[in-house]
Design an enzyme around this catalytic site. Sequence first.
Site, PDB file in Angstrom:
ATOM      1  N   ASP A  84      34.019  17.251  25.951  1.00  0.00           N
ATOM      2  CA  ASP A  84      35.033  16.198  26.039  1.00  0.00           C
ATOM      3  C   ASP A  84      35.606  15.808  24.672  1.00  0.00           C
ATOM      4  O   ASP A  84      35.070  16.171  23.629  1.00  0.00           O
ATOM      5  CB  ASP A  84      34.409  14.964  26.703  1.00  0.00           C
ATOM      6  CG  ASP A  84      35.459  13.934  27.086  1.00  0.00           C
ATOM      7  OD1 ASP A  84      36.629  14.321  27.270  1.00  0.00           O
ATOM      8  OD2 ASP A  84      35.114  12.741  27.198  1.00  0.00           O
ATOM      9  N   GLU A 135      40.598  17.318  22.109  1.00  0.00           N
ATOM     10  CA  GLU A 135      42.007  17.619  21.763  1.00  0.00           C
ATOM     11  C   GLU A 135      42.165  17.814  20.252  1.00  0.00           C
ATOM     12  O   GLU A 135      43.012  18.628  19.879  1.00  0.00           O
ATOM     13  CB  GLU A 135      42.925  16.499  22.266  1.00  0.00           C
ATOM     14  CG  GLU A 135      42.981  16.380  23.784  1.00  0.00           C
ATOM     15  CD  GLU A 135      41.690  15.879  24.421  1.00  0.00           C
ATOM     16  OE1 GLU A 135      40.972  15.095  23.773  1.00  0.00           O
ATOM     17  OE2 GLU A 135      41.398  16.293  25.552  1.00  0.00           O
ATOM     18  N   ASP A 190      41.543  12.538  32.138  1.00  0.00           N
ATOM     19  CA  ASP A 190      41.528  11.206  32.744  1.00  0.00           C
ATOM     20  C   ASP A 190      42.793  11.003  33.570  1.00  0.00           C
ATOM     21  O   ASP A 190      43.906  11.095  33.053  1.00  0.00           O
ATOM     22  CB  ASP A 190      41.467  10.128  31.652  1.00  0.00           C
ATOM     23  CG  ASP A 190      40.171  10.207  30.856  1.00  0.00           C
ATOM     24  OD1 ASP A 190      39.254  10.932  31.289  1.00  0.00           O
ATOM     25  OD2 ASP A 190      40.083   9.538  29.809  1.00  0.00           O
TER      26      ASP A 190
HETATM   27  C1  GLC Z   1      36.707  10.400  28.279  1.00  0.00           C
HETATM   28  C2  GLC Z   1      36.537  11.400  29.387  1.00  0.00           C
HETATM   29  C3  GLC Z   1      35.905  10.735  30.578  1.00  0.00           C
HETATM   30  C4  GLC Z   1      34.573  10.119  30.166  1.00  0.00           C
HETATM   31  C5  GLC Z   1      34.779   9.152  29.022  1.00  0.00           C
HETATM   32  C6  GLC Z   1      33.464   8.642  28.462  1.00  0.00           C
HETATM   33  O1  GLC Z   1      37.635   9.444  28.620  1.00  0.00           O
HETATM   34  O2  GLC Z   1      37.745  12.013  29.728  1.00  0.00           O
HETATM   35  O3  GLC Z   1      35.733  11.650  31.623  1.00  0.00           O
HETATM   36  O4  GLC Z   1      34.000   9.459  31.248  1.00  0.00           O
HETATM   37  O5  GLC Z   1      35.465   9.795  27.968  1.00  0.00           O
HETATM   38  O6  GLC Z   1      32.693   9.672  27.988  1.00  0.00           O
END
Ligand code: GLC
Length: 688
Positions: free
Chosen positions: A325, A328, A443
């Site tokens: 995660d 980007e 998201d």
């Molecule tokens: C980011 C991710 C999401 C996750 C959050 C906390 O927003 O896209 O899926 O729950 O971070 O880690």
Amino acid sequence: MKSTNIKKYTYGNPVDTNAVIYKIIEEKTDFPVGTISHSEDLEGNLLSFSWNYTMSNHDMIFGLGENVRGINKRGFKYTSWCTDTPNHTETSESLYGAHNFFIISGKKTFGLFFDTASKISFDFGWTDSDKLSVYSENTGIAVYFITAETGHHDTSDAVNIVRQFRTIIGQSYIPPFWAFGFQQSRWGYKTEKDIQTVVQNYQKLNIPIDGVCLDIDYMDEYEDFTVDKKKFPDLKKLSDTMKKEGIHLIPIIDAGVKVKKNYRVYEEGIKNHYFCKKADGKEYTAGVWPGRSHFPDFLNSDARKWFGLQYKTLTDLGIEGFWNDMNEPAMFYSDESLQKSFATLKTFENKKLDINSFFQFSSVSGSTTNLLSDYKLFYHSIQKTDGSIQNISHDKVHNIFGSFMTQAASEGFKSFAPEKRFLLYSRSSCIGSHRYGGIWTGDNRSWWSHLKMELQMLPALNMCGFLYSGADIGGFGDNTSRDLLLRWIALGVFTPLMRNHSASGTRKQEFYQFGHPEDFKGIIELRYRLLPFIYSEFIKAVFNNTMLFRPLAFDYPKDYRACNIEDQLMFSDSIMIAPVYEQNALGRYVYLPEDMVQVVWNNGEVVQQTLQQKGDHFIEVPLTQIIFYIKPEKIIPLCPKALHTKDIRMDTFEFLGIPSKDASYSLYKDDGYTTDIHLDGRITKLTF
Ligand code: GLC
């Protein structure tokens, strides 16, 4: 690779994105369609590049992977620039991925892939309704122009062009079998107990489930590859016990590594120069979940190898799946932007804030996130094939950063467990990472429009090689509603990645949080009964370079009505799906491009199968139902009910469809983990 239908043209000095795996000889002739203009600096870097093309009235545009708007992308503009954009709407031009492949279908039909690590924009008739233009600058671009092969046996030129494109970008990632089961996630599960409670609640209701995601709270101070021992005293034991019950734990890994003395990953990264640095040679610092963090230089093969090996700390604890995660990379601030912001805030002190200055003041603290000026401040060290090192600022190669993080993880798995498939999906991606992992589409929100957007995005993702993908079911941000969640899982039944995920602070959305959880159970049961079929079709799509989800336009290119359908999809070569995506809708209109068998699934069973005629139909679809269509002569195997993928039986089947006597189905079977995957010898012919 020799192909008369794929032509490659290069402009500037492209950075190797690792998207295309075949060497294609470069053309020296002029670009065959439209007009290209470009300029380069003395070192051959692109100062500007544009391709302009005049579209015919009925030309349609398919592709661009993860993006907003319709299946036909004409009429809007899009920019590939991987962005953390949780509030995206239909006017957002960039999402989390950079997927620069599309097909123009109409008077002339051809595919184009703009292979670049840099930002690139696509104006599909937005500025001027019949003009298409593509614009980029920075490093360089290899443009691939693909036409359909003559005499091909595909249903349409578009399908043929996708097949050729998918061939040159290489075989899509295949997760383990268990990863096709249902996954429950929420940013908010903090302790071992929270995870156990989720599982127990699903078990109590006999709702099938195969995975629970661990979001950032499992870590010690959000430090990658650590576990908070207070909240998870024995992760190995938990993971082993869960696995025996058919549940896999899937921890998150973030791109940013916390700056902290004596934290092993940080110390190793510093010692070996694995983090991205600024022009002055100091590590670049940005704020993410753990506070001040450094970014591993995934574009550097040594750093990539090192990061990939870190996953072993968790696989040694029995973990078999991950999600990558914030890659980007997303950043809340940099040291530089934060300083600037504080200085600006100071200038407002003791001022009488009027309407203008108040809004300027209130926007200052939010103005530090994901800034282009910050992306320009740090560098990657790329080893080139001739052994030299190329230092390049991040903004020029931004779109491949997340993709190379996926590659890091995948190469790690391969080095320490070469015979086993792991689950891996990423938020950011670029074509190329489709070989190393899947993606979730970032998201989203608990909006009906985002359910529809997923439906429209799926075929475009498949065109770009991303087969293992899916959206946060129920919506990540905002409070979901019971009916939205039910309608969303009805689509999720068909998406290879099927995960319910939500943000902290939103309404809880595990199925057991709602009245009549048996309604959710009935829908998930269809998923599990279809799993041998979905898995077989997935593997075939990988090997045959076909799409699991296709626009109707790809299968019925001569049917003008079908070509315009924006809310139904072909799934595999047997099924058409027509999800309901509006609140309070009793049902919906469905267009059948040919006679098809309508299957009504209600409360966990097939209640009706009827042959329906080509044309328009209004169907009533209560919340407990899924209605889908099977093409004539096709049969779909349903395995017996199971609560976990490990209990799925592949030796006894019921069949859906109204087949002729000699109808059969080719089922693919393996042990669900092997990396030695092939169709030869693994297909069983099931007869009706
Ligand atoms: C980011 C991710 C999401 C996750 C959050 C906390 O927003 O896209 O899926 O729950 O971070 O880690």
